[in-house]
Design a protein around this motif. Structure first.
Motif, PDB file in Angstrom:
ATOM      1  N   MET A  30      -5.677   8.911   6.174  1.00 43.59           N
ATOM      2  CA  MET A  30      -6.957   8.224   6.255  1.00 43.59           C
ATOM      3  C   MET A  30      -7.071   7.141   5.197  1.00 43.59           C
ATOM      4  SD  MET A  30     -10.811   9.812   5.776  1.00 43.59           S
ATOM      5  CE  MET A  30     -10.494  10.233   4.055  1.00 43.59           C
ATOM      6  N   MET A  31      -6.636   7.462   3.980  1.00 39.58           N
ATOM      7  CA  MET A  31      -6.720   6.501   2.877  1.00 39.58           C
ATOM      8  C   MET A  31      -5.808   5.305   3.121  1.00 39.58           C
ATOM      9  SD  MET A  31      -6.775   9.141  -0.351  1.00 39.58           S
ATOM     10  CE  MET A  31      -8.219  10.134  -0.725  1.00 39.58           C
ATOM     11  N   LEU A  32      -4.574   5.575   3.528  1.00 40.40           N
ATOM     12  CA  LEU A  32      -3.619   4.494   3.782  1.00 40.40           C
ATOM     13  C   LEU A  32      -4.137   3.545   4.858  1.00 40.40           C
ATOM     14  CD1 LEU A  32      -0.170   6.347   3.711  1.00 40.40           C
ATOM     15  CD2 LEU A  32      -0.780   4.365   2.337  1.00 40.40           C
ATOM     16  N   LEU A  33      -4.599   4.115   5.969  1.00 36.68           N
ATOM     17  CA  LEU A  33      -5.062   3.295   7.084  1.00 36.68           C
ATOM     18  C   LEU A  33      -6.288   2.478   6.703  1.00 36.68           C
ATOM     19  CD1 LEU A  33      -4.692   2.544  10.056  1.00 36.68           C
ATOM     20  CD2 LEU A  33      -6.148   4.504  10.654  1.00 36.68           C
ATOM     21  N   THR A  82       0.828  -1.213   0.000  1.00 36.65           N
ATOM     22  CA  THR A  82       0.000   0.000   0.000  1.00 36.65           C
ATOM     23  C   THR A  82       0.863   1.264   0.000  1.00 36.65           C
ATOM     24  OG1 THR A  82      -1.651  -1.220   1.289  1.00 36.65           O
ATOM     25  CG2 THR A  82      -1.924   1.158   1.141  1.00 36.65           C
ATOM     26  N   ALA A  83       1.905   1.275   0.829  1.00 41.97           N
ATOM     27  CA  ALA A  83       2.785   2.445   0.896  1.00 41.97           C
ATOM     28  C   ALA A  83       3.502   2.672  -0.432  1.00 41.97           C
ATOM     29  CB  ALA A  83       3.797   2.270   2.029  1.00 41.97           C
ATOM     30  N   SER A  84       3.930   1.602  -1.086  1.00 43.39           N
ATOM     31  CA  SER A  84       4.598   1.734  -2.386  1.00 43.39           C
ATOM     32  C   SER A  84       3.639   2.297  -3.425  1.00 43.39           C
ATOM     33  CB  SER A  84       5.115   0.366  -2.845  1.00 43.39           C
ATOM     34  OG  SER A  84       6.043  -0.159  -1.929  1.00 43.39           O
ATOM     35  N   TYR A  85       2.425   1.824  -3.392  1.00 48.25           N
ATOM     36  CA  TYR A  85       1.396   2.275  -4.339  1.00 48.25           C
ATOM     37  C   TYR A  85       1.140   3.772  -4.209  1.00 48.25           C
ATOM     38  CZ  TYR A  85      -3.431   2.706  -6.137  1.00 48.25           C
ATOM     39  OH  TYR A  85      -4.575   3.093  -6.794  1.00 48.25           O
ATOM     40  N   LEU A 104      -6.310  -1.631   6.504  1.00 54.78           N
ATOM     41  CA  LEU A 104      -7.115  -2.439   7.414  1.00 54.78           C
ATOM     42  C   LEU A 104      -8.157  -3.268   6.668  1.00 54.78           C
ATOM     43  CD1 LEU A 104      -7.653  -0.071  10.483  1.00 54.78           C
ATOM     44  CD2 LEU A 104      -6.114  -2.021  10.262  1.00 54.78           C
ATOM     45  N   PHE A 105      -8.759  -2.694   5.627  1.00 54.42           N
ATOM     46  CA  PHE A 105      -9.758  -3.455   4.878  1.00 54.42           C
ATOM     47  C   PHE A 105      -9.120  -4.655   4.186  1.00 54.42           C
ATOM     48  CE2 PHE A 105     -13.172  -0.389   5.373  1.00 54.42           C
ATOM     49  CZ  PHE A 105     -14.303  -1.187   5.205  1.00 54.42           C
ATOM     50  N   ILE A 106      -7.995  -4.442   3.537  1.00 54.30           N
ATOM     51  CA  ILE A 106      -7.334  -5.555   2.847  1.00 54.30           C
ATOM     52  C   ILE A 106      -6.896  -6.613   3.855  1.00 54.30           C
ATOM     53  CG2 ILE A 106      -5.292  -6.219   1.517  1.00 54.30           C
ATOM     54  CD1 ILE A 106      -5.489  -3.610   0.013  1.00 54.30           C
ATOM     55  N   ASP A 107      -6.333  -6.178   4.964  1.00 52.74           N
ATOM     56  CA  ASP A 107      -5.852  -7.136   5.955  1.00 52.74           C
ATOM     57  C   ASP A 107      -7.015  -7.898   6.585  1.00 52.74           C
ATOM     58  OD1 ASP A 107      -3.297  -8.019   7.099  1.00 52.74           O
ATOM     59  OD2 ASP A 107      -4.187  -7.432   9.001  1.00 52.74           O
ATOM     60  N   ALA A 108      -8.160  -7.223   6.777  1.00 53.81           N
ATOM     61  CA  ALA A 108      -9.336  -7.897   7.331  1.00 53.81           C
ATOM     62  C   ALA A 108      -9.834  -8.993   6.391  1.00 53.81           C
ATOM     63  CB  ALA A 108     -10.446  -6.881   7.598  1.00 53.81           C
ATOM     64  N   ILE A 109      -9.874  -8.690   5.101  1.00 49.86           N
ATOM     65  CA  ILE A 109     -10.336  -9.683   4.123  1.00 49.86           C
ATOM     66  C   ILE A 109      -9.350 -10.848   4.030  1.00 49.86           C
ATOM     67  CG2 ILE A 109     -10.932 -10.069   1.691  1.00 49.86           C
ATOM     68  CD1 ILE A 109     -11.809  -7.123   1.580  1.00 49.86           C
ATOM     69  N   LEU A 110      -8.059 -10.559   4.059  1.00 51.25           N
ATOM     70  CA  LEU A 110      -7.059 -11.625   4.044  1.00 51.25           C
ATOM     71  C   LEU A 110      -7.164 -12.490   5.300  1.00 51.25           C
ATOM     72  CD1 LEU A 110      -3.847  -9.827   2.691  1.00 51.25           C
ATOM     73  CD2 LEU A 110      -5.487 -11.213   1.429  1.00 51.25           C
TER      74      LEU A 110
END
Length: 254
Positions: free
Chosen positions: A153-156, A122-125, A160-166
């Motif tokens: 706000m966008m990064l966080l 995410t940070a690289s993107y 969290l959404f991606i990590d929750a789904i994973l």
């Protein structure tokens, strides 16, 4: 646990898949910024028209990057497979467990590795979006403090959404012992939530509807204070999914 994280990091560093995934995220961020476009999944035409009609600036670029961040979830599946796939699909995790690491520590290390991977992705993107936007000479479009708050706000949120789904994908992996089934679940989750939200009209689904949240952030209709419940739900999912996965691993026989 630290040794397990190091082992996963070593495997990823020496895997071409990790570099291809990172390169794809960087390429996506660069294309969005250079072309002034977006490539989101299940994005409404209204959202696309409103962003497309805007005068592009650093703020618009960040919003467009967030709208396209749903694709990061699909890139993260490659990292999910690298971290979880080999050991669980071939059941060689047993070799690690017999060396003395507890099952809770083993699962925690896996989830932490996934979290670190998503942070880097995410940070690289977003880093490429900011860098290319600066090179192309975009105007700020908002005060510096607003831009920093928006980016944070966008990064966080995306993280969290991606990590929750994973994390939910890990539960599916524990239940089925199939990395293909888990990857398919992760792939279908945003589409299923968006479809159910539209068809059933259940308001509570919005807290787990990744696509809906990124569209609200992209349009600026979701304020930082209003974002707290979404982040709390994601954190709860990550914690509960991690605990449930560890319990399921405890019951698996070596």
């Amino acid at each position: 646990m630290l040794n397990q994280i190091k082992a996963d990091a070593y495997r990823q560093i020496h895997s071409r898949g990790s570099y291809f995934t990172l390169a794809a995220a960087i390429l996506l961020g660069g294309m969005i910024t250079l072309n002034g476009s977006f490539y989101g999944i299940m994005v409404s035409s209204t959202t696309m028209r409103r962003l497309g009609a805007a005068n592009w600036s650093a703020l618009t670029g960040l919003r467009s990057a967030t709208l396209s961040a749903t694709i990061l979830l699909y890139l993260a599946i490659a990292l999910f497979v690298l971290v979880m796939g080999q050991e669980f699909s071939k059941k060689v995790y047993k070799n690690t467990l017999v060396l003395g690491i507890s099952r809770l520590a083993f699962m925690t290390s896996k989830l932490m590795t996934l979290l670190i991977d998503v942070i880097v992705l995410t940070a690289s993107y977003y880093g490429v979006v900011i860098l290319v936007g600066e090179l192309t000479g975009w105007s700020a479009g908002a005060p510096l403090l607003t831009l920093i708050q928006t980016l944070g706000m966008m990064l966080l949120t995306i993280l969290l959404f991606i990590d929750a789904i994973l994390s939910m994908g890990v539960i599916i992996l524990m239940l089925t012992d199939s990395i293909v089934t888990a990857a398919l679940f992760i792939t279908l989750w945003p589409v299923l939530m968006a479809t159910c939200s539209d068809m059933l009209g259940w308001r509570w689904l919005t807290y787990i509807d990744f696509t809906d949240v990124v569209q609200k952030i992209a349009l600026g209709t979701l304020k930082i204070t209003s974002l707290v419940p979404y982040l709390v739900v994601c954190l709860v999912i990550i914690i509960v999914a991690g605990g449930a996965s560890a319990m399921m691993l405890q019951r698996k026989e070596l």
